[in-house]
Design an enzyme around this catalytic site. Structure first.
Site, PDB file in Angstrom:
ATOM      1  N   GLU A   1     -34.169   2.097   3.565  1.00 59.41           N
ATOM      2  CA  GLU A   1     -35.399   2.613   4.178  1.00 59.41           C
ATOM      3  C   GLU A   1     -35.305   2.649   5.694  1.00 59.41           C
ATOM      4  OE1 GLU A   1     -38.854   0.428   2.916  1.00 59.41           O
ATOM      5  OE2 GLU A   1     -38.716   1.178   0.853  1.00 59.41           O
TER       6      GLU A   1
ATOM      7  N   GLU B   1     -36.679   2.827  -5.419  1.00 56.54           N
ATOM      8  CA  GLU B   1     -37.475   1.600  -5.293  1.00 56.54           C
ATOM      9  C   GLU B   1     -38.951   1.956  -5.360  1.00 56.54           C
ATOM     10  OE1 GLU B   1     -36.538  -1.277  -2.018  1.00 56.54           O
ATOM     11  OE2 GLU B   1     -38.726  -1.257  -1.746  1.00 56.54           O
TER      12      GLU B   1
END
Ligand code: IDC
Length: 347
Positions: free
Chosen positions: A184, A271
């Site tokens: 991320e 995720e």
């Protein structure tokens, strides 16, 4: 050229490291191993049935060219919760929950991170053990370079180059291994920064392994997939990460996903959680179900955060429960119950 998994794998006979996972983020002895041997009942494993995967337009397809969906659990940070990286846990997730994939999350910056102060060799041993267990079980496995609080994947790009060179050369014949090159990116790490990083890392992987699936993170904690859709990476078999936490990310992110998929973007939800983006707070079942509907509609692959017993809503096992598998309903948190029901319904 079609590759085959190495037929012979080590059935390492080692002992579990003893204590159950603790809820704190203190790095622990990363010597967790399983005392199980190679699964002999592996005729109908996910990998034996579906083989090498590839990307076809927006879709992930199996070796027969059929649309395919990967789903399963993501570990928590393997430096903090190494005990869940073991054969019996993965086998339980495959056989009882019906999952076909496991994600090995290796933080790069946090306490015990690979790029910061972590024990690189011990972390790599954990990753390798995890890949071996998944391979023995015929499961797909994602090696996740878990960029988070360093914000930009450029911070540890040198470490990343070495890491992916080693992993892709080790697993060049393992068609069940998937590389997630930056979890991320966030803050100032916009798509041009991520592209620059990806354009360095993917050729290293491709040099060893021409065809593996690579998942690339997108800006703003892997929410800005539209940036990637507008300017794709120039490699085959690349998918783009979309992450959501259902109590925070709602219609607007689902709409974005739908638009991008309709533009032909291969999206991978590597995720997600059904609580808020802190990984804690209340779960939102209504929003979670809305995500489930759209994921099923488009056959998007999905990996749930996280396989641990930490005292937070996104950890699916009850705090205080040290069982590494075989959890009863009472031993699962709300997210654990919800996700296990979904997985089981896919069997
Ligand atoms: C969280 C963990 C938490 C840990 C923290 C470290 O749940 O226990 O202390 O990371 O920074 C993400 C990240 C993922 C986060 C999760 C919840 O990929 O690493 O895990 N989250 O905050 N993106 C959105 C949410």
């Amino acid at each position: 050229m079609k590759k085959k998994i190495l037929a012979t794998l080590l059935a390492t006979m080692m002992l579990l490291s003893g204590c159950g996972a603790k809820e704190d983020d203190t790095p622990k002895n990363t010597n967790a191993n399983s005392n199980s041997s190679v699964d002999t009942d592996n005729t109908d494993t996910p990998f034996s049935l579906h083989g090498a995967l590839s990307v076809d337009g927006a879709d992930l397809v199996d070796e027969n060219g059929e649309k395919f969906q990967l789903y399963g659990m993501s570990t928590h940070g393997i430096a903090w919760f190494p005990d869940y990286v073991n054969y019996d846990t993965f086998k339980y997730l495959r056989d009882e929950w019906g999952t076909n994939c496991i994600r090995l999350a290796m933080y790069t910056h946090e306490n015990g991170g690979y790029g910061s102060d972590g024990d690189k060799e011990a972390l790599k041993t954990l990753v390798k053990n995890g890949v071996d267990y998944a391979t023995q079980l015929g499961m797909y496995v994602i090696i996740d370079w878990h960029v988070l609080n360093e914000k930009s994947p450029m911070v540890y790009i040198e470490e990343s180059k070495d890491f992916f060179e080693e992993m892709s050369s080790l697993y060049k014949d393992y068609d069940n291994v998937i590389y997630e090159i930056c979890n991320e990116p966030n803050s100032n790490a916009n798509w041009s920064v991520i592209k620059e990083y990806a354009n360095e890392i993917i050729p290293i992987i491709r040099n060893n392994d021409e065809n593996s699936i690579v998942i690339c993170g997108t800006p703003t904690w892997s929410q800005d997939i539209h940036r990637a859709s507008a300017e794709r990476l120039e490699f085959d078999n690349v998918m783009y990460a979309l992450h959501f936490y259902a109590a925070t990310h709602k219609d607007w992110l689902r709409n974005r996903m739908e638009t991008c998929i309709n533009e032909g973007l291969p999206v991978f939800i590597s995720e997600f959680g059904i609580c808020d983006a802190s990984g804690n707070g209340n779960v939102d079942i209504e929003q979670a179900n809305a995500w489930k509907d759209i994921i099923e509609k488009y056959n998007v692959s999905f990996m749930c955060w996280n396989l641990a017993n930490k005292n937070e809503a996104s950890s699916i096992i009850e705090f205080g429960c040290d069982k590494l598998y075989g959890w009863t309903d009472d031993e699962l948190k709300e997210e654990g119950l919800w996700i296990s029901e979904w997985f089981e319904s896919e069997k």
